[in-house]
Scaffold this motif. Structure first.
Motif, PDB file in Angstrom:
ATOM      1  N   LEU A   9       0.831  -1.206   0.000  1.00 46.56           N
ATOM      2  CA  LEU A   9       0.000   0.000   0.000  1.00 46.56           C
ATOM      3  C   LEU A   9       0.861   1.250   0.000  1.00 46.56           C
ATOM      4  N   LEU A  10       1.931   1.249   0.791  1.00 46.00           N
ATOM      5  CA  LEU A  10       2.783   2.434   0.877  1.00 46.00           C
ATOM      6  C   LEU A  10       3.633   2.628  -0.373  1.00 46.00           C
ATOM      7  N   GLN A  11       3.906   1.555  -1.092  1.00 41.73           N
ATOM      8  CA  GLN A  11       4.587   1.711  -2.368  1.00 41.73           C
ATOM      9  C   GLN A  11       3.680   2.398  -3.384  1.00 41.73           C
ATOM     10  N   ILE A  12       2.387   2.131  -3.292  1.00 39.65           N
ATOM     11  CA  ILE A  12       1.425   2.738  -4.219  1.00 39.65           C
ATOM     12  C   ILE A  12       1.017   4.130  -3.757  1.00 39.65           C
ATOM     13  N   LEU A  13       0.730   4.257  -2.467  1.00 43.49           N
ATOM     14  CA  LEU A  13       0.249   5.519  -1.892  1.00 43.49           C
ATOM     15  C   LEU A  13       1.195   5.943  -0.763  1.00 43.49           C
ATOM     16  N   PRO A  14       2.365   6.476  -1.083  1.00 46.02           N
ATOM     17  CA  PRO A  14       3.340   6.778  -0.032  1.00 46.02           C
ATOM     18  C   PRO A  14       2.870   7.797   0.993  1.00 46.02           C
ATOM     19  N   ASN A  15       1.982   8.688   0.599  1.00 46.58           N
ATOM     20  CA  ASN A  15       1.506   9.694   1.551  1.00 46.58           C
ATOM     21  C   ASN A  15       0.494   9.142   2.551  1.00 46.58           C
ATOM     22  N   ALA A  16       0.144   7.864   2.396  1.00 47.29           N
ATOM     23  CA  ALA A  16      -0.801   7.235   3.331  1.00 47.29           C
ATOM     24  C   ALA A  16      -0.112   6.710   4.580  1.00 47.29           C
ATOM     25  N   ARG A  17       1.174   6.958   4.740  1.00 51.51           N
ATOM     26  CA  ARG A  17       1.918   6.362   5.848  1.00 51.51           C
ATOM     27  C   ARG A  17       1.250   6.540   7.217  1.00 51.51           C
ATOM     28  N   ARG A  41      -8.342  -5.521 -10.861  1.00 49.38           N
ATOM     29  CA  ARG A  41      -9.379  -4.864 -10.064  1.00 49.38           C
ATOM     30  C   ARG A  41      -8.775  -4.142  -8.870  1.00 49.38           C
ATOM     31  N   ALA A  42      -7.872  -4.812  -8.159  1.00 54.62           N
ATOM     32  CA  ALA A  42      -7.273  -4.194  -6.969  1.00 54.62           C
ATOM     33  C   ALA A  42      -6.443  -2.974  -7.334  1.00 54.62           C
ATOM     34  N   ALA A  43      -5.670  -3.069  -8.421  1.00 53.88           N
ATOM     35  CA  ALA A  43      -4.850  -1.930  -8.838  1.00 53.88           C
ATOM     36  C   ALA A  43      -5.723  -0.736  -9.187  1.00 53.88           C
ATOM     37  N   ALA A  44      -6.802  -0.984  -9.928  1.00 53.35           N
ATOM     38  CA  ALA A  44      -7.701   0.108 -10.306  1.00 53.35           C
ATOM     39  C   ALA A  44      -8.378   0.705  -9.080  1.00 53.35           C
ATOM     40  N   PHE A  45      -8.853  -0.152  -8.188  1.00 55.87           N
ATOM     41  CA  PHE A  45      -9.565   0.324  -7.001  1.00 55.87           C
ATOM     42  C   PHE A  45      -8.656   1.159  -6.105  1.00 55.87           C
ATOM     43  N   ILE A  46      -7.474   0.649  -5.810  1.00 58.67           N
ATOM     44  CA  ILE A  46      -6.567   1.378  -4.912  1.00 58.67           C
ATOM     45  C   ILE A  46      -6.138   2.699  -5.541  1.00 58.67           C
ATOM     46  N   ALA A  47      -5.877   2.691  -6.849  1.00 59.26           N
ATOM     47  CA  ALA A  47      -5.497   3.933  -7.523  1.00 59.26           C
ATOM     48  C   ALA A  47      -6.603   4.972  -7.436  1.00 59.26           C
ATOM     49  N   GLN A  48      -7.841   4.552  -7.690  1.00 55.66           N
ATOM     50  CA  GLN A  48      -8.952   5.507  -7.694  1.00 55.66           C
ATOM     51  C   GLN A  48      -9.274   6.021  -6.298  1.00 55.66           C
ATOM     52  N   VAL A  49      -9.351   5.122  -5.320  1.00 54.43           N
ATOM     53  CA  VAL A  49      -9.667   5.608  -3.966  1.00 54.43           C
ATOM     54  C   VAL A  49      -8.501   6.411  -3.409  1.00 54.43           C
ATOM     55  N   GLY A  50      -7.281   6.047  -3.826  1.00 57.27           N
ATOM     56  CA  GLY A  50      -6.123   6.827  -3.388  1.00 57.27           C
ATOM     57  C   GLY A  50      -6.181   8.250  -3.892  1.00 57.27           C
ATOM     58  N   HIS A  51      -6.566   8.405  -5.166  1.00 57.75           N
ATOM     59  CA  HIS A  51      -6.708   9.762  -5.713  1.00 57.75           C
ATOM     60  C   HIS A  51      -7.846  10.507  -5.036  1.00 57.75           C
ATOM     61  N   GLU A  52      -8.994   9.863  -4.919  1.00 63.39           N
ATOM     62  CA  GLU A  52     -10.189  10.528  -4.388  1.00 63.39           C
ATOM     63  C   GLU A  52     -10.000  10.995  -2.942  1.00 63.39           C
ATOM     64  N   SER A  53      -9.198  10.276  -2.185  1.00 63.18           N
ATOM     65  CA  SER A  53      -9.092  10.545  -0.746  1.00 63.18           C
ATOM     66  C   SER A  53      -7.764  11.165  -0.331  1.00 63.18           C
ATOM     67  N   GLY A  54      -6.984  11.651  -1.296  1.00 60.45           N
ATOM     68  CA  GLY A  54      -5.692  12.207  -0.921  1.00 60.45           C
ATOM     69  C   GLY A  54      -4.814  11.191  -0.218  1.00 60.45           C
ATOM     70  N   HIS A  55      -4.707  10.010  -0.838  1.00 59.33           N
ATOM     71  CA  HIS A  55      -3.929   8.900  -0.264  1.00 59.33           C
ATOM     72  C   HIS A  55      -4.501   8.461   1.089  1.00 59.33           C
ATOM     73  N   LEU A  56      -5.797   8.320   1.125  1.00 64.34           N
ATOM     74  CA  LEU A  56      -6.544   7.767   2.278  1.00 64.34           C
ATOM     75  C   LEU A  56      -6.584   8.696   3.481  1.00 64.34           C
ATOM     76  N   ARG A  57      -6.247   9.960   3.293  1.00 63.04           N
ATOM     77  CA  ARG A  57      -6.180  10.887   4.437  1.00 63.04           C
ATOM     78  C   ARG A  57      -7.360  11.843   4.508  1.00 63.04           C
ATOM     79  N   VAL A  58      -8.164  11.945   3.442  1.00 63.56           N
ATOM     80  CA  VAL A  58      -9.287  12.882   3.429  1.00 63.56           C
ATOM     81  C   VAL A  58     -10.570  12.083   3.246  1.00 63.56           C
ATOM     82  N   LEU A  59     -11.371  12.008   4.298  1.00 59.69           N
ATOM     83  CA  LEU A  59     -12.576  11.179   4.271  1.00 59.69           C
ATOM     84  C   LEU A  59     -13.859  12.002   4.290  1.00 59.69           C
TER      85      LEU A  59
END
Length: 218
Positions: A9-17, A41-59
């Motif tokens: 996850l951190l390799q894909i979304l490093p700002n999610a640390r 499916r997983a690559a697409a999903f993680i990429a899209q939610v990562g973008h939408e949420s600022g690397h999982l930090r904005v909910l």
């Protein structure tokens, strides 16, 4: 497919640390539940939610717009020029985010498109979760599917477990697994961002870059 690891996850979304340890199990449970169960499916999903949420930090949706941005992003049927000038952020005054939400997600447009009919529904049911679930109708449908009291407690969508579950449910409901299998990444982003395929979504370059990285990592 093996479960997602924190390292991946951190390799894909490093700002999610700061939140990766919390989100990895939540994402794995959500993806397993809604059939996001292969590499594409997983690559697409993680990429899209990562973008939408600022690397999982904005909910929760940030509506801190300037007046000109409001006028550019939303039609006059959703917010008038006078309201944009009155509610938008200017030097020395923050945006009135509840008023903005009630304008752009309320009124006749909000009632027809989002089921927001009561005063304050626009702000109450603003975008939340990893794919910015918006509007009473969507909150109600997600509540029924997930067994969560999201209508009465909309803030639950700001918790990692429910944020992940709601995003995976929304993804499944709109047939995005099929598009992921076909590699239709721009159409996935377009559906998430605009509600329909065939458009260039906001942040298209980052969505593609995150997807490419996810494919390399997974």
């Amino acid at each position: 497919m093996s479960p997602l690891t924190e390292q991946q996850l951190l390799q894909i979304l490093p700002n999610a640390r700061p939140v990766a340890g919390i989100f990895v199990p939540a994402l794995n449970r959500a993806m397993a539940r809604f059939g996001i169960d292969n590499r594409l499916r997983a690559a697409a999903f993680i990429a899209q939610v990562g973008h939408e949420s600022g690397h999982l930090r904005v909910l929760a949706e940030n509506l801190n717009y300037k007046p000109d941005a409001l006028l550019a992003l939303f039609s006059r049927s959703r917010i008038s020029e006078a309201s944009a000038r009155a509610f938008g952020r200017i030097d020395g005054r923050p945006a009135n985010q509840p008023a903005i939400a009630n304008s752009i997600y309320g009124g006749a447009w909000g009632a027809t498109n989002l089921g927001n009919k009561a005063e304050g529904d626009g702000w109450r049911y603003r975008g939340r979760g990893l794919i910015q679930l918006t509007g009473l109708s969507n909150y109600r449908a997600a509540a029924a599917a997930l067994g969560q009291p999201l209508v009465d407690k909309p803030e639950l969508l700001e918790q990692p477990e429910v944020a992940a579950q709601s995003a995976a449910w929304w993804w499944s409901q709109r047939g995005l697994n099929k598009l992921a299998d076909a590699g239709s990444i721009q159409d996935i982003g377009s559906i998430i961002n605009t509600g329909q395929p065939g458009r260039v979504p906001h942040g298209a370059d980052e969505r593609r870059a995150l997807y490419k990285r996810a494919l390399e990592v997974l």
